[in-house]
Scaffold this motif. Structure first.
Motif, PDB file in Angstrom:
ATOM      1  N   THR A  60      -6.548  -9.764  -1.337  1.00  0.00           N
ATOM      2  CA  THR A  60      -7.589  -8.526  -1.201  1.00  0.00           C
ATOM      3  C   THR A  60      -8.553  -8.579  -0.140  1.00  0.00           C
ATOM      4  O   THR A  60      -9.410  -7.736   0.108  1.00  0.00           O
ATOM      5  CB  THR A  60      -8.562  -8.531  -2.548  1.00  0.00           C
ATOM      6  OG1 THR A  60      -9.282  -9.803  -2.692  1.00  0.00           O
ATOM      7  CG2 THR A  60      -7.674  -8.326  -3.843  1.00  0.00           C
ATOM      8  N   SER A  61      -8.568  -9.946   0.529  1.00  0.00           N
ATOM      9  CA  SER A  61      -9.525  -9.907   1.528  1.00  0.00           C
ATOM     10  C   SER A  61      -8.849 -11.064   2.793  1.00  0.00           C
ATOM     11  O   SER A  61      -8.281 -12.000   2.411  1.00  0.00           O
ATOM     12  CB  SER A  61     -11.010 -10.131   1.301  1.00  0.00           C
ATOM     13  OG  SER A  61     -10.833 -11.484   0.936  1.00  0.00           O
ATOM     14  N   TYR A 101      -9.649  -5.085   0.336  1.00  0.00           N
ATOM     15  CA  TYR A 101      -8.501  -4.146  -0.381  1.00  0.00           C
ATOM     16  C   TYR A 101      -9.251  -4.141  -1.951  1.00  0.00           C
ATOM     17  O   TYR A 101      -9.401  -5.304  -2.643  1.00  0.00           O
ATOM     18  CB  TYR A 101      -7.170  -4.531  -0.496  1.00  0.00           C
ATOM     19  CG  TYR A 101      -6.273  -3.795  -1.295  1.00  0.00           C
ATOM     20  CD1 TYR A 101      -6.467  -2.435  -1.587  1.00  0.00           C
ATOM     21  CD2 TYR A 101      -5.404  -4.583  -2.207  1.00  0.00           C
ATOM     22  CE1 TYR A 101      -5.628  -1.722  -2.247  1.00  0.00           C
ATOM     23  CE2 TYR A 101      -4.382  -3.664  -2.930  1.00  0.00           C
ATOM     24  CZ  TYR A 101      -4.433  -2.300  -2.972  1.00  0.00           C
ATOM     25  OH  TYR A 101      -3.700  -1.598  -3.961  1.00  0.00           O
ATOM     26  N   PHE A 130       0.873  -1.113   0.079  1.00  0.00           N
ATOM     27  CA  PHE A 130       0.043   0.020   0.089  1.00  0.00           C
ATOM     28  C   PHE A 130       0.953   1.306  -0.055  1.00  0.00           C
ATOM     29  O   PHE A 130       0.573   2.246   0.698  1.00  0.00           O
ATOM     30  CB  PHE A 130      -0.756   0.059   1.423  1.00  0.00           C
ATOM     31  CG  PHE A 130      -1.659  -1.235   1.214  1.00  0.00           C
ATOM     32  CD1 PHE A 130      -2.851  -1.423   0.608  1.00  0.00           C
ATOM     33  CD2 PHE A 130      -1.365  -2.041   2.268  1.00  0.00           C
ATOM     34  CE1 PHE A 130      -3.648  -2.578   0.428  1.00  0.00           C
ATOM     35  CE2 PHE A 130      -2.208  -3.328   2.537  1.00  0.00           C
ATOM     36  CZ  PHE A 130      -3.204  -3.547   1.566  1.00  0.00           C
ATOM     37  N   ASN A 179      -9.735   3.114   6.924  1.00  0.00           N
ATOM     38  CA  ASN A 179     -10.169   2.879   5.552  1.00  0.00           C
ATOM     39  C   ASN A 179      -9.468   4.078   4.766  1.00  0.00           C
ATOM     40  O   ASN A 179      -9.318   5.052   5.345  1.00  0.00           O
ATOM     41  CB  ASN A 179     -11.729   2.791   5.506  1.00  0.00           C
ATOM     42  CG  ASN A 179     -12.214   4.112   5.905  1.00  0.00           C
ATOM     43  OD1 ASN A 179     -12.495   4.993   5.259  1.00  0.00           O
ATOM     44  ND2 ASN A 179     -12.991   3.996   7.240  1.00  0.00           N
ATOM     45  N   GLY A 215      -9.601   0.625   0.621  1.00  0.00           N
ATOM     46  CA  GLY A 215      -9.182  -0.312   1.532  1.00  0.00           C
ATOM     47  C   GLY A 215      -9.803  -0.088   2.806  1.00  0.00           C
ATOM     48  O   GLY A 215     -10.018   1.092   3.383  1.00  0.00           O
TER      49      GLY A 215
END
Length: 743
Positions: free
Chosen positions: A207-208, A121, A66, A93, A105
């Motif tokens: 992503t999760s 994400y 990130f 977030n 995110g």
């Protein structure tokens, strides 16, 4: 009152919260599976953790990820995920526009140590995430395994095999998403409500992440595995008690809105709850029992009751809502935000009443649905206990037994949906007890021709302390043709099929009525070929999946140029084939249109949007009652088709130049394609292209959607299944590149 955007009344108690956070929930039931309403997180004002604390923890966990977002991009939130869960949660977030793409995110930390509980994400999309993805499922699993090592060092977790995740069920314009679930183990036995779920994109990006957390003090006790009874003894007991039950099962085609009915056999629900591994007793809602209940199919009432309030007006609906939703909570005010007259997915005329409970620091609300014709509730969920304005310090446990809760539920059915009472039966299964909010959840199945109906029921939730109505949902279908129970498997044969596939799964369960809330019991639970909700087609003897489709293994075919594309379409359920399938055979316009649309758009019919009503342009040979009508209508709306030809000719083969027009129309390029005179076609057979299609063909070949052979377009040649599969993938990539969404 104001107008608001329509929302599906089929989603039970989907809460709309102001300034609130609603993270995912995980619920464990015993042989029962249902869609769980997401818990509501209420904003707090007394947080002691700062944004700097969360950012420090965030960078500790994600030191190299990130990098395209900075601290100023983040926002902070906090609160409780459930009304009775005292675990403090904090959220970070961000949302940001990067290279004209929306990036989002959300990260949630729990407790004093700020342990990562979950994150989601949404990164920038690249071609590597689309099918065929850069990472295979096995490669993606290695990524997920590393995440497990990274965030749960020393944790004893085991990957749960997922045989049915060939590829993500998303349309081809969306990223390939792999999902992996790891169950926690104790003494080598999995714990049913302790898991970690990880999602990995097709390019290897995680992503999760979601980790379930235990409620309570954490001082849990566990049954001793060495004291369990042998699996063979328990299996014998289960087989002796196992019996196939004949039912109707409703199957909905979400692409058309139509629904059909099948006769199916299922195991008797009392058996599927499982057996205590130490005592050999049956697990029931009330705890352990040495015997199984044998619930007969009995109507709630024997005679028809009058509708509650026929031909309900909008004002009467408002008055009814105010009475039902009234609250005496200090500092809380009920506000009816809007009333919308619409229809449900099953065609019922209803009022959708959006309301809010407003209080000093925000508000919480959802939608109440009332049948316009009968004046009866279709969908209601009590969300007052989600309001943390005045906290209840009482720790009183449930005082009602299941039987008392059932009597309350019956009374509520008679009060709020009386006209349904004689069409539905008393519960034939145990239902279950929700520990986190002390409630009983009971279902009343519809009865037709003496059989219960799977997928048509009244669901009622009752407060175990007060007996108050917490939720009521009616899922009723009209105008259904019920097949006769003839030419089907006998109950004995169906029972034999179930017994032959019966296996046992040993796991720890935190049953609220066994021992205490801090104790995990060992339980043997039956597992059949397709899981605990095993269903057999009574006509064919085939095992059915959750969508009513035959679950026999789908074939994997071979082809020199399009094997991967064809197998994807087959295993994703987009292309249905049989043993005679020839990938090099011509494809009809009907089949080609279905494949394309199912690949690049979600074909979900919604009657309340009147989506498939007759449009200004249509085809004379595709009437509204034609099976292809919803596909044609969607394609016309997308620009894939136009009705200039007057007829569609569904059974005719599709030509290359017609396919070129379809794909260019899907990319919203009809206007430039219609300027046919500006295009040069330097192909040996260019003269064979119809003049009005010249621009479409030029663009389709120039963009690489269609490919020429030996400098020949072959514009009027028939498109084969193999060619269609390849073009479908290319079209999906282009639609993603151009950010064309056709949901």
């Amino acid at each position: 009152m104001v107008t608001f955007k329509k929302a599906s009344v089929l989603l039970s108690a989907t809460a709309l919260s102001v300034g609130l956070l609603a993270p995912m929930a995980s619920a464990s039931t015993f042989g029962n599976e249902r869609m769980e309403t997401l818990p509501i997180q209420v904003a707090q004002t007394n947080t002691t953790v700062t944004k700097n604390d969360l950012m420090k923890r965030f960078r500790e966990l994600f030191p190299s990820e990130f990098q395209n977002v900075t601290e100023k991009d983040f926002r902070m939130g906090s609160g409780f995920s459930r009304p009775k869960d005292t675990t403090e949660r904090y959220e970070l977030n961000f949302s940001k526009n990067i290279d004209n793409q929306y990036v989002y995110g959300s990260f949630i930390f729990v407790g004093e140590t700020l342990e990562l509980e979950q994150f989601h994400y949404q990164p920038i999309t690249s071609k590597d995430v689309l099918f065929p993805a850069k990472y295979s499922k096995d490669e993606a699993q290695k990524v997920a395994d590393k995440y497990m090592e990274r965030f749960d060092k020393g944790g004893d977790y085991e990957l749960v095999p997922n045989e049915y995740n060939y590829y993500s069920s998303s349309i081809l314009t969306q990223p390939v998403q792999y999902s992996f679930t790891y169950m926690k183990k104790k003494s080598g036995v999995t714990i049913s409500d302790q898991s970690i779920s990880i999602g990995v994109l097709g390019d290897g990006t995680v992503t999760s992440y979601y980790k379930t957390t235990q409620n309570g003090t954490g001082n849990f006790t566990y049954d001793d595995p060495s004291k369990k009874q042998s699996e063979s003894v328990i299996a014998g007991r289960l087989r002796d008690a196992l019996k196939a039950q004949l039912s109707y099962q409703i199957e909905t085609d979400y692409s058309t809105g139509d629904y059909t009915v099948k006769l199916v056999y299922q195991p008797n629900s009392q058996v599927t709850s499982g057996v205590h591994a130490l005592t050999g007793e049956w697990l029931t809602t009330e705890g352990l029992s040495s015997t199984l209940s044998n619930q007969a199919i009995t109507p709630i009432v024997t005679g028809a009751l009058a509708a509650k309030q026929p031909n309900l007006t909008s004002e009467q609906a408002k008055a009814m809502a105010q009475k039902l939703l009234a609250t005496d909570q200090k500092g809380v005010k009920l506000s009816i935000e809007s009333i919308e007259e619409t229809t449900t997915e099953t065609g019922k005329a209803v009022y959708n009443i959006q309301y809010m409970y407003q209080y000093r620091n925000g508000g919480t609300g959802t939608v109440l649905t009332i049948d316009k014709v009968t004046g009866e509730i279709i969908n209601y969920s009590d969300i007052k206990n989600s309001i943390e304005v005045q906290e209840d310090d009482s720790n009183t446990k449930g005082e009602l037994t299941r039987q008392q809760a059932l009597e309350k539920a019956i009374a509520y059915v008679k009060e709020w949906v009386p006209s349904y009472a004689n069409q539905y039966a008393l519960p034939v299964d145990e239902g279950f007890y929700e520990n986190y909010n002390d409630s009983y959840y009971l279902t009343f199945p519809r009865i037709v021709n003496g059989l219960t109906v799977v997928g048509d029921q009244i669901s009622v939730s009752v407060d175990a302390k007060t007996g108050d109505l917490l939720s009521l949902y009616v899922n009723a279908y009209d105008d259904i043709e019920w097949p006769a129970a003839t030419d089907i498997l006998t109950q004995q044969d169906a029972t034999k099929l179930l017994k032959n596939q019966l296996k046992l799964k040993l796991q720890y369960v935190n049953h609220p009525k066994v021992e205490n809330e801090q104790h995990y019991s060992l339980a043997y639970q039956p597992v059949f070929k397709e899981g605990s909700n095993a269903v057999i087609d009574a006509k064919t003897g085939e095992w059915l999946d959750a969508y009513g489709m035959a679950s026999s293994d789908k074939p994997t075919i071979e082809h020199p140029t399009a094997a991967e594309e064809l197998n994807y379409l087959i295993h994703a359920g987009i292309l249905e084939i049989d043993k005679t399938f020839n990938p090099d055979a011509p494809v009809t316009k009907e089949e080609a249109l279905k494949v394309l649309l199912k690949s690049v758009t979600y074909m979900y019919y919604n009657s309340r949007y009147n989506e498939f009503e007759t449009t200004n342009q249509s085809f004379t040979d595709i009437a509204p009652d034609h099976a292809l009508y919803p596909f044609v209508t969607r394609a016309l709306k997308m620009g894939m088709l136009d009705a200039s030809t007057k007829t569609f000719n569904a059974a005719a083969s599709l030509s290359n130049q017609e396919l070129a027009k379809w794909v260019i129309g899907s990319l919203k390029l009809n206007k430039p394609a219609q300027l046919s005179d500006i295009y040069e076609l330097n192909y040996s057979d260019a003269a064979q292209v119809d003049k009005e299609l010249r621009g479409y063909v030029a663009l389709a070949y120039a963009m690489g959607l269609l490919e020429a052979e030996n400098n020949q377009l072959k514009p009027k040649s028939e498109v084969t299944y193999a060619q269609l599969a390849q073009v479908t993938i290319r079209l999906a990539h282009k639609m993603n590149e151009y950010q064309i969404d056709n949901y």
